[in-house]
Design a protein around this motif. Structure first.
Motif, PDB file in Angstrom:
ATOM      1  N   LEU A 179      -5.633  -0.667 -61.943  1.00  0.00           N
ATOM      2  CA  LEU A 179      -6.736  -1.632 -61.935  1.00  0.00           C
ATOM      3  C   LEU A 179      -7.759  -1.225 -60.883  1.00  0.00           C
ATOM      4  O   LEU A 179      -7.431  -1.090 -59.701  1.00  0.00           O
ATOM      5  N   ASP A 180      -8.992  -1.017 -61.333  1.00  0.00           N
ATOM      6  CA  ASP A 180     -10.075  -0.621 -60.427  1.00  0.00           C
ATOM      7  C   ASP A 180     -11.162  -1.689 -60.442  1.00  0.00           C
ATOM      8  O   ASP A 180     -11.836  -1.889 -61.454  1.00  0.00           O
ATOM      9  N   LEU A 181     -11.321  -2.393 -59.327  1.00  0.00           N
ATOM     10  CA  LEU A 181     -12.338  -3.437 -59.164  1.00  0.00           C
ATOM     11  C   LEU A 181     -13.325  -3.060 -58.059  1.00  0.00           C
ATOM     12  O   LEU A 181     -14.025  -3.922 -57.530  1.00  0.00           O
ATOM     13  N   SER A 182     -13.384  -1.804 -57.707  1.00  0.00           N
ATOM     14  CA  SER A 182     -14.222  -1.371 -56.587  1.00  0.00           C
ATOM     15  C   SER A 182     -15.710  -1.517 -56.897  1.00  0.00           C
ATOM     16  O   SER A 182     -16.123  -1.585 -58.052  1.00  0.00           O
ATOM     17  N   SER A 183     -16.490  -1.590 -55.841  1.00  0.00           N
ATOM     18  CA  SER A 183     -17.956  -1.658 -55.943  1.00  0.00           C
ATOM     19  C   SER A 183     -18.419  -2.819 -56.801  1.00  0.00           C
ATOM     20  O   SER A 183     -19.186  -2.661 -57.763  1.00  0.00           O
ATOM     21  N   ASN A 184     -17.940  -4.012 -56.459  1.00  0.00           N
ATOM     22  CA  ASN A 184     -18.412  -5.255 -57.056  1.00  0.00           C
ATOM     23  C   ASN A 184     -18.822  -6.196 -55.923  1.00  0.00           C
ATOM     24  O   ASN A 184     -19.147  -5.736 -54.825  1.00  0.00           O
ATOM     25  N   CYS A 185     -18.827  -7.497 -56.181  1.00  0.00           N
ATOM     26  CA  CYS A 185     -19.249  -8.475 -55.170  1.00  0.00           C
ATOM     27  C   CYS A 185     -18.140  -9.494 -54.916  1.00  0.00           C
ATOM     28  O   CYS A 185     -18.417 -10.675 -54.642  1.00  0.00           O
ATOM     29  N   LEU A 186     -16.901  -9.076 -55.014  1.00  0.00           N
ATOM     30  CA  LEU A 186     -15.765  -9.976 -54.847  1.00  0.00           C
ATOM     31  C   LEU A 186     -15.617 -10.407 -53.387  1.00  0.00           C
ATOM     32  O   LEU A 186     -15.726  -9.587 -52.478  1.00  0.00           O
ATOM     33  N   THR A 187     -15.355 -11.683 -53.186  1.00  0.00           N
ATOM     34  CA  THR A 187     -15.134 -12.204 -51.832  1.00  0.00           C
ATOM     35  C   THR A 187     -13.684 -12.610 -51.600  1.00  0.00           C
ATOM     36  O   THR A 187     -13.253 -12.741 -50.455  1.00  0.00           O
ATOM     37  N   THR A 188     -12.934 -12.800 -52.680  1.00  0.00           N
ATOM     38  CA  THR A 188     -11.521 -13.167 -52.556  1.00  0.00           C
ATOM     39  C   THR A 188     -10.697 -12.476 -53.641  1.00  0.00           C
ATOM     40  O   THR A 188     -11.222 -12.097 -54.688  1.00  0.00           O
ATOM     41  N   VAL A 189      -9.423 -12.338 -53.356  1.00  0.00           N
ATOM     42  CA  VAL A 189      -8.459 -11.854 -54.335  1.00  0.00           C
ATOM     43  C   VAL A 189      -7.491 -13.000 -54.597  1.00  0.00           C
ATOM     44  O   VAL A 189      -6.867 -13.500 -53.657  1.00  0.00           O
ATOM     45  N   PRO A 190      -7.370 -13.449 -55.829  1.00  0.00           N
ATOM     46  CA  PRO A 190      -6.492 -14.599 -56.106  1.00  0.00           C
ATOM     47  C   PRO A 190      -5.032 -14.287 -55.801  1.00  0.00           C
ATOM     48  O   PRO A 190      -4.557 -13.175 -56.040  1.00  0.00           O
ATOM     49  N   ALA A 191      -4.336 -15.287 -55.276  1.00  0.00           N
ATOM     50  CA  ALA A 191      -2.920 -15.113 -54.931  1.00  0.00           C
ATOM     51  C   ALA A 191      -2.070 -14.781 -56.155  1.00  0.00           C
ATOM     52  O   ALA A 191      -1.027 -14.135 -56.029  1.00  0.00           O
TER      53      ALA A 191
END
Length: 565
Positions: A179-191
């Motif tokens: 899973l690659d979610l790099s270079s976005n605007c995420l502020t949290t990672v869901p538990a």
């Protein structure tokens, strides 16, 4: 005879419609024809602003070549088609996809990276066979919840979009491995990410994360975690429980300290450069026995503890651009291939030595090793001119590092006061190398055997028998279950017992370099706990050098494949 039921998803005109001529201008007939045979269609870099209908309907409509070939005996059997399983439409100008996507239910790979997509159609939920989805380098602001229905998905690439959150139900992707979610605007990672128990690689770099959920430790199979370029100020202590973790990237954050890596026994690379780390203690280093690369550059470290000597597998150490004024001399005992020290106010090593490179620095540090314990002969007073062979016992190393080091003394006898210095301390590592010993003292060098009494060393974790005259791996070592590291390079070892070695469940490092091994028993491949197996410099013909260069995992797999059925 009753007719078969018609699928509700299929067009009622399928079988009567032929491909429109406007489609052939965007997609050559030759490509479509080949795709019906191979099940793969590549339309990347064709300047498409929309996907032609003939692509979505490739397995529904009668192909154009049917008009020229109506004979059932023809060599071109156009009615025998392979369902499309791989579709690549990357590097185009697509702004959207239609729900006609559902006409390709057999897809296992869908690659639409480098377009201008702002959303994905809800019909994507119907691609139940999809295993790889690449939507990177688009303009997605959200991922549809329908993606949670892709239960067979193994690889999902969403990097370089505009995502601000992760949709609910994401945790249902139980088979996801990459899973690659790099270079976005995420502020949290869901538990709930902890439910992604099959995940092996997770890339969260270049987002706006200020913290990671403690539940991340639930990813028991995770090997590669990349959190570079975020706003992380702390790392949850639970991360230390990730037993499978091999690569950890935490560069360019705001970390001031590190957690203990108590269970990360397999960690090979730790990158924490460009942070604000001020201290590095014993608790941070003592468990990193398998680390090959340690990146600490561009922090605020003022010193490096003697415990750095515990990292026996370390090959690359980057300490550049810190506030380090001196280095522990024990660092010289490591087998480093690369040591970066630029940008530090070092006062104990001359610049000309540093400029000569890693090996010269290590050589200098080894020459400066001095013991700071109280033990010394009455007749010998240590001065600035004391030779290494006359130096004292390092009591600090005994009490703090649990290491008894009396190496490079050129002595034939270990004096009693060396053992007196140990007193009641627990010692897990003994180094008597580079002396002239012919036997193990009772109270290493020309040794060719070890005493049976060593079996009583029930806490021994590491033994270094390099540069001696052993012809076999000493029998007594097989009976010390706590051993984690055996270094027996540069001897005359001609054989090992793979069956007994397999019983050594804690053994992770075995160095057999430069011995007389004529063959490597295939059963050694069953020693799956080994993380470092070094075999270079032996006269065996297989495994070949190309296999050895691939590393321990490849060597073990090669050996297992050669075990007789």
């Amino acid at each position: 005879m009753s007719r078969p039921k018609r699928s509700s998803d299929r067009d009622t005109r399928a079988g009567f419609r032929t491909e429109g001529r406007d489609c052939t201008t965007a997609v050559p007939q030759g490509l479509l024809k080949a795709a019906r045979k191979s099940g793969q269609l590549n339309l990347s870099g064709r300047n498409l602003s929309e996907v032609p209908q003939c692509v979505w309907r490739i397995n529904l409509d009668v192909p154009e070549e049917a008009n020229q070939n109506l004979s059932f005996g023809a060599t071109e059997r156009w009615w025998e088609q392979t369902e499309l399983t791989k579709l690549i439409i990357s590097n185009n100008k697509l702004e959207s996809l239609t729900d006609d996507l559902r006409f390709l239910p057999a897809l296992t790979v869908l690659d639409i990276h480098d377009n201008q997509l702002t959303s994905l159609p809800s019909a994507i939920r119907e691609l139940e066979n999809l295993q790889k989805l690449n939507v990177s380098h688009n303009k997605l602001k959200m991922v549809p919840e329908e993606i949670a229905h892709l239960r067979n998905l193994k690889s999902l690439y969403l990097q370089h979009n505009e995502l601000t959150c992760i949709p609910e139900g994401f945790e249902q992707l139980f088979n996801l491995e990459d899973l690659d979610l790099s270079s976005n605007c995420l502020t949290t990672v869901p538990a709930v990410f902890s439910s992604l128990t099959s995940l092996v690689r997770l890339n969260l770099s270049s987002n706006q994360l200020k913290s990671l959920p403690a539940e991340i430790c639930g990813m028991k199979r995770l090997k590669h975690l990349d959190c570079n370029s975020n706003l992380l100020e702390t790392i949850p202590s639970e991360l230390a429980d990730m037993e499978s973790l091999e690569l950890l990237y935490l560069r360019r954050n705001k970390l001031r300290s590190l957690p203990e890596f108590s269970s990360c026994r397999l960690l090979k690379e730790l990158h924490v450069g460009e942070n604000q780390i001020e201290t590095l203690g014993t608790e941070h280093l003592k468990h990193l026995t398998s680390v090959l690369v340690l990146d600490l550059r561009d922090n605020k470290l003022k010193s490096i503890p003697d415990e750095i000597a515990l990292l026996q597998s370390l090959e690359r150490l980057d300490l550049s651009n810190n506030d380090i004024s001196s280095l522990p001399y024990l660092l010289g005992n490591l087998h480093l291939k690369f040591l970066a020290l630029d940008g530090n106010p070092l006062r104990t090593i001359r610049r000309e030595i540093i400029n000569k490179g890693t090996q010269e620095v290590l050589k200098y540090l080894r020459s400066k090793i001095r013991d700071d314990g109280p033990i010394q002969s009455d007749s010998v007073t240590e001065t600035a001119m004391t030779l290494p062979s006359e130096s004292r016992v390092n009591v600090h190393a005994i009490t703090t590092l649990k290491i008894l080091d009396y190496s490079a003394k050129q002595t034939a006898l270990i004096p009693d006061e060396v053992f007196d210095a140990v007193k009641g301390s627990i010692v897990t590592s003994v180094n008597f190398s580079k002396n002239q010993l012919c036997e193990i003292p009772k109270r290493n060098n020309f040794l060719n055997s070890l005493p049976e009494e060593m079996e009583s060393l029930i806490k021994l974790q590491m033994i270094n028998l390099s540069f001696n005259r052993f012809k076999i791996l000493p029998e007594v070592l097989y009976r010390i279950p706590t051993l984690e590291t055996i270094l027996i390079s540069n001897n005359q070892v001609g054989s090992v017992d793979p069956q007994r070695m397999r019983m050594m469940e804690n053994l992770t490092t075995l160095d057999l370099q430069n011995n007389d091994l004529l063959q490597i028993p295939p059963e050694l491949g069953n020693c799956v706990n080994l993380r470092t197996l070094l075999l270079d410099g032996n006269p065996f013909r297989v495994p070949r050098a190309a296999i050895l260069m691939k590393g321990t995992a490849a060597i073990l797999e090669y050996l297992r494949d050669r075990i007789p059925a």
